[in-house]
Design a protein around this motif. Structure first.
Motif, PDB file in Angstrom:
ATOM      1  N   ASP A 257       0.825  -1.207   0.000  1.00  0.00           N
ATOM      2  CA  ASP A 257       0.000   0.000   0.000  1.00  0.00           C
ATOM      3  C   ASP A 257       0.861   1.259   0.000  1.00  0.00           C
ATOM      4  O   ASP A 257       0.549   2.241  -0.690  1.00  0.00           O
TER       5      ASP A 257
ATOM      6  N   ASP B 244       0.811   3.993  -2.966  1.00  0.00           N
ATOM      7  CA  ASP B 244       0.481   5.391  -2.667  1.00  0.00           C
ATOM      8  C   ASP B 244       1.548   6.326  -3.220  1.00  0.00           C
ATOM      9  O   ASP B 244       1.241   7.388  -3.775  1.00  0.00           O
TER      10      ASP B 244
ATOM     11  N   THR C 128      -3.916   3.161  -6.283  1.00  0.00           N
ATOM     12  CA  THR C 128      -4.649   2.618  -5.151  1.00  0.00           C
ATOM     13  C   THR C 128      -5.328   1.325  -5.579  1.00  0.00           C
ATOM     14  O   THR C 128      -5.769   1.190  -6.719  1.00  0.00           O
TER      15      THR C 128
ATOM     16  N   ASP D 274      -8.178  -1.423  -3.872  1.00  0.00           N
ATOM     17  CA  ASP D 274      -9.081  -1.760  -2.784  1.00  0.00           C
ATOM     18  C   ASP D 274      -9.347  -3.259  -2.766  1.00  0.00           C
ATOM     19  O   ASP D 274      -9.388  -3.913  -3.813  1.00  0.00           O
TER      20      ASP D 274
END
Length: 273
Positions: free
Chosen positions: A139, A143, A148, A150
């Motif tokens: 992550d 970033d 991104t 999910d």
């Protein structure tokens, strides 16, 4: 004719210092095996081969992670500017493994971040989705690249191949030669690609026998290896071991971006159909 066995050796530490760019331009070529002999002969005098403990060819296994809806695959297929690949790369002969995040940087460039994984850790396909410090690392890397993702990141594909690495001195670039490439679905224990290691029938309609993937890794300017391959009639192709492998295994997935590559590995019977 110069052979790999007759080339001078270079150690891992030296090749990492001289040609260990994490930000680089990769150019890939799908060529007959005999092209390798032409390339090293023409580079003779300015090329060394990676050697570790007397070994010059090394076994690799990479397990790729994606979301349930294959978000990273679809980003690659859609040519999105911000895209990433997430994999556990295992160096089979040494028993070491790294979790890697590779992101696109624009103009054909890429950047790679990685952390070591202990044996039997989350990088093992049997361990399921990435969790804990492994997911935190992914992550953070995503970033930083403006990406991104999910949802869970689970293992979706494993590639296996044998790799030889060359150092082109003077320009300090690298060339990798990948042979006997095959793909597997993690956890199935059922190889579905081709190559001398495959335990079951080859994937219908595709044939990598006699072909190798040559990848040049340099700065923005093409290196000597690129120019020699061009002069021999070879041009870079889009061949992602991750995306091409998934496209081969699942006919429901979009393949337009890799159509030319798939045609090169399609069997003569299917090309004529």
């Amino acid at each position: 004719m110069t052979s790999l066995s007759s080339l001078p050796a270079v150690g891992l530490e030296e090749i990492s210092e001289r040609a260990g760019l994490m930000t680089r331009v990769d150019r890939k070529y799908l060529v007959p095996r005999e092209t390798v002999h032409m390339l090293i002969s023409e580079l003779d005098g300015s090329v060394r081969v990676l050697e570790i403990a007397g070994r010059r060819t090394f076994r690799y296994a990479s397990t790729y992670y994606d979301t349930a809806d294959l978000a990273t695959f679809r980003a690659a297929a859609g040519r999105r500017r911000r895209r990433a690949k997430i994999r556990c790369r295992e160096y089979v002969d040494s028993g070491t493994a790294f979790l890697e995040v590779k992101t696109a940087t624009g103009r054909g460039g890429s950047s790679k971040q990685r952390i070591p994984l202990p044996a039997g850790s989350e990088g093992d396909p049997s361990a399921g989705p990435l969790e804990g410090t492994s997911r935190e690392f992914v992550d953070t890397a995503l970033d930083g690249a403006g990406c991104t993702l999910d949802g869970e990141l689970g293992p979706v594909l494993t590639t296996r191949y044998d790799r030889t690495t060359l150092l082109v001195t003077g320009e300090e670039s690298r060339v990798t030669i990948d042979a006997d490439l095959r793909w597997e679905i993690p956890g199935t224990q059922r190889p579905t690609g081709t190559g001398r290691h495959a335990a079951t029938a080859p994937l219908p309609g595709y044939d990598l026998e006699g072909l190798v993937v040559i990848e040049t890794k340099a700065g923005t300017r093409p290196g000597r290896a690129d120019r020699l391959l061009w002069a021999d009639g070879h041009r870079p192709v889009r061949i992602s071991k991750f995306a091409t492998g998934l496209a081969l295994l699942d006919p429901r997935l979009p393949t337009n971006r890799w159509h030319r590559t798939l045609q090169k590995v399609r069997s003569p019977a299917q090309r004529a159909a």
